[in-house]
Design an enzyme around this catalytic site. Structure first.
Site, PDB file in Angstrom:
ATOM      1  N   SER A 542      14.804  22.651  51.146  1.00  0.00           N
ATOM      2  CA  SER A 542      14.796  22.036  52.470  1.00  0.00           C
ATOM      3  C   SER A 542      15.248  23.066  53.499  1.00  0.00           C
ATOM      4  O   SER A 542      14.625  24.108  53.640  1.00  0.00           O
ATOM      5  CB  SER A 542      15.681  20.786  52.471  1.00  0.00           C
ATOM      6  OG  SER A 542      15.432  19.996  53.609  1.00  0.00           O
ATOM      7  N   HIS A 657      11.238  13.632  49.209  1.00  0.00           N
ATOM      8  CA  HIS A 657      11.873  14.897  49.550  1.00  0.00           C
ATOM      9  C   HIS A 657      12.827  15.378  48.462  1.00  0.00           C
ATOM     10  O   HIS A 657      12.897  16.568  48.169  1.00  0.00           O
ATOM     11  CB  HIS A 657      12.628  14.756  50.876  1.00  0.00           C
ATOM     12  CG  HIS A 657      13.188  16.047  51.385  1.00  0.00           C
ATOM     13  ND1 HIS A 657      12.406  17.154  51.628  1.00  0.00           N
ATOM     14  CD2 HIS A 657      14.459  16.420  51.694  1.00  0.00           C
ATOM     15  CE1 HIS A 657      13.169  18.150  52.070  1.00  0.00           C
ATOM     16  NE2 HIS A 657      14.417  17.730  52.114  1.00  0.00           N
TER      17      HIS A 657
END
Length: 687
Positions: A542, A657
């Protein structure tokens, strides 16, 4: 040669077509890249690692982590037979036993099979009387979820009950027949970041689209959030205008009183458990001639604050090495979770003689990470009494303990070791940054005094004021440390290890500082003989993916491999992709040419050069990630291949995610990464 990628907005981007998440040309290209990756890294050793990881992830003796609401403790349990999980509950007395009596509420695998949808559990909000729940069901682990009303008594979804279509947002109970809803459904209710722009009051039996809007924010804001407190005698609803990831405006509506905005700075954290307003400013706050330092915790009497008084007490004062991570107000006082030199310290703060006094909590581990959370107490007008603590370290598996207000916490559950920790050492080292700042990092492994350089995996994050603390590496321990290799974890600026100022040192125009800090740690590892550049890999996901993307493009000579997960990489277009608009406070706005001038300097996609050598790189992403767009990873791989760099892509199609939708996905992705390292920095050397 830049191939025309000097400008924000992507107008000259030759790989823009790869942003079409489900488009046939893009997915065909991804499938081909996945095949090449499988051919390169899958084999007998990989399959053995997958099996080993699955054994750990599906172990029956792992801790069932819980949250308490009312009389029950709730848990989501996943194992080999329940891949998506069982949502279940038990009592505290039963939980204390070796074999708790679990009451299964929802079997996610059975539900998915019956409805032909791979549902993942996204959480639940119980009604005030605990008879119903709003259950979030996410398709394949994405942030967007469908919300359904569930009857806890008969263990079924309520026919004709509340149903919110798949969307990002939240919902909670105002009463048995009324919800407050912030859902990104309909153009008028969606911010540019893709979250709910309005809060609506939805009454049972009415269509959601006719629900009354009672709060709204601007389209360019991140989201409209709210919180409903039902604590007897302290009922209120708060509304939050989330301007960006650092700035908020908070409004409160107490029972029988008009809504009002709290006169607070925009950059704060706050809590209202009962009578006190607890505020932690992110910058120094001038209050009636006094200063509340950034990172301190100040206590106000809520009623007096609303009436105009600004009298306050300092509950916690930061120092250059001490930062407050979280707090929980209890009947006994305020329990503080403090980081001191990146080591957890838990203390109870109470007012004594006109000042607040910290008393360290007894019986806790040193050199560990400890997180705290309230365990129930939401129905008690005088606040709850119980705190649950999770303790872990690099060489010690998690322990779950209960503190009820006196003495040392009592152990509730303890996980067994998942790898052989015999001889494992943990050292805290410091590298010197370019400006002279000392950057701490942890070094983990056996025989740390050895003079033989070894394969070392360096990870970090450095963003959003998130602190990276010691964590038990069950999979990395088994697949990496047991093989004699080393782990290093960097506490670079941009994170929250030393409070708000540590974060502010690496934001927007100074975002590159976090990347430079990481490079300083990499150099220190080589200079001290721990490893060599050829045997050092960087790993991050991320915002950490942006970090290691900068290692690849700005500091390729320092690394022998780059493991980049669900990353941001194209900083020209990140605000146009999924939730990217919400991160402008961290990175800056690429559509502002003055800001693009500094953003471009840490945009890996735009820094790839064809006249430079790059280390082998593995980039992973997820097609169902609705937070960080998979186009970042896809386009970066295409750009690197165009430049002749050795790069592989792995794109999964489940997990969102986090990629943590089930054990199989986690095991396969993790094993692939360590196989990549075995083929690069940990490859057997001959000659």
């Amino acid at each position: 040669m830049d191939h025309g990628m000097n400008f924000p907005g992507g107008g000259n981007d030759p790989f823009l077509w790869l942003e079409d998440i489900h488009g046939e040309p893009a997915t065909a290209w991804v499938d081909q890249e996945n095949r090449l990756t499988d051919q390169a890294f899958r084999g007998a050793a990989y399959e053995a690692d997958v099996a080993t990881a699955l054994t750990i992830l599906n172990a029956q003796d792992k801790i069932p982590f819980v949250g308490r609401v009312g009389d029950h403790l709730y848990n989501l349990w996943q194992d080999e037979s329940h891949k998506r999980g069982l949502w279940r509950r038990t009592t505290l007395d039963s939980y204390r036993t070796d074999q708790p009596d679990w009451d299964v509420l929802i079997d996610l695998d059975a539900l998915g099979a019956a409805e032909a949808r791979p549902w993942a559990f996204g959480g639940a909000v119980l009604s005030p009387d605990r008879t119903r729940a709003l259950v979030r069901l996410s398709p394949d682990g994405s942030d967007a979820a469908e919300t359904r009303e569930f009857d806890l008594g008969i263990r079924r979804f309520v026919e004709g009950g509340f149903l919110i279509p798949e969307s990002k947002g939240q919902a909670s109970w105002q009463d048995a027949d009324t919800l407050l809803v912030s859902a990104a459904i309909g153009a008028a209710n969606i911010t540019r970041a893709g979250y709910g722009r309005t809060v609506r009051r939805w009454r049972r039996g009415d269509p959601l689209e006719t629900a009354e809007t009672i709060f709204s924010v601007e389209e360019q804001d991140v989201a409209a959030w709210f919180y409903v407190q039902h604590r007897p005698g302290h009922q209120y609803v708060s509304f939050t205008r989330m301007i960006d990831f650092t700035r908020t405006e908070t409004f409160i509506e107490r029972r029988g009183q008009a809504r009002m905005r709290l006169d607070l700075p925009e950059e704060i954290s706050l809590s209202i458990y009962a009578r006190r307003l607890l505020v932690q400013p992110k910058r120094d706050w001038a209050v009636d001639g006094a200063i509340i330092p950034a990172g301190a915790l100040a206590a106000f009497d809520l009623a007096q604050f609303i009436d105009g008084s600004r009298a306050f007490d300092i509950v916690f004062a930061p120092t250059p090495t001490r930062a407050l991570q979280q707090w929980v107000e209890t009947r006994h006082g305020v329990v503080l979770d403090i980081l001191d030199q990146v080591r957890s310290r838990v203390a109870l703060a109470r007012p004594e003689g006109g000042t607040w006094v910290e008393t360290p909590m007894a019986g806790l581990a040193d050199n560990a990470a400890i997180s705290i959370a309230p365990l129930g107490g939401e129905d008690d007008p005088d606040l709850g009494t119980d705190i649950i603590l999770t303790t872990m370290a690099f060489d010690r598996p998690p322990t779950l303990s209960l503190w009820t207000g006196a003495g040392a916490p009592a152990v509730l559950k303890q996980a067994p070791h998942r790898f052989d920790a015999k001889g494992i050492e943990v050292r805290q080292q410091h590298a010197t940054a370019q400006d002279g700042t000392q950057i701490p990092y942890f070094l983990v492994g056996r025989d740390l005094g050895s003079t033989t350089p070894r394969p070392t995996l360096l990870s970090g994050y450095g963003g959003f004021e998130i602190a990276v603390t010691p964590a038990y590496p069950s999979l990395a321990g088994k697949l990496w440390l047991e093989r004699g290799h080393l782990l290093a974890v960097a506490n670079i600026r941009g994170g929250g290890e030393f409070g708000a100022r540590w974060h502010q040192a690496a934001r927007r125009a100074t975002k590159h500082v976090s990347h430079d800090d990481f490079a300083s740690v990499a150099r220190h590892l080589a200079e001290t003989g721990v490893t060599t550049p050829a045997r050092l890999a960087a790993r991050g996901g991320s915002n950490g993916g942006l970090l290691v993307g900068n290692m690849l493009t700005r500091y390729p000579e320092l690394f022998g491999a780059i493991w980049c997960e669900v990353p941001l990489l194209d900083m020209a277009r990140y605000t146009r992709l999924l939730a990217g608009q919400s991160w402008i406070a961290e990175y800056g706005d690429p559509d502002d040419l003055a800001e693009w001038a500094f953003i471009r300097d840490f945009s890996p996609y735009h820094l790839v050069r064809e006249d430079r050598s790059y280390p082998p790189t593995l980039i992973t992403t997820n097609r169902t990630d609705d937070r960080v767009h998979p186009g970042h990873a896809r386009k970066m791989v295409a750009r690197l291949k165009q430049a002749g760099a050795p790069v592989r892509l792995r794109e999964t199609v489940a997990g969102g995610h986090s990629g943590a939708v089930d054990s199989a996905t986690i095991a396969a992705t993790t094993a692939l990464g360590f196989s990549f390292l075995r083929h690069t920095i940990a490859a057997e050397r001959t000659g």
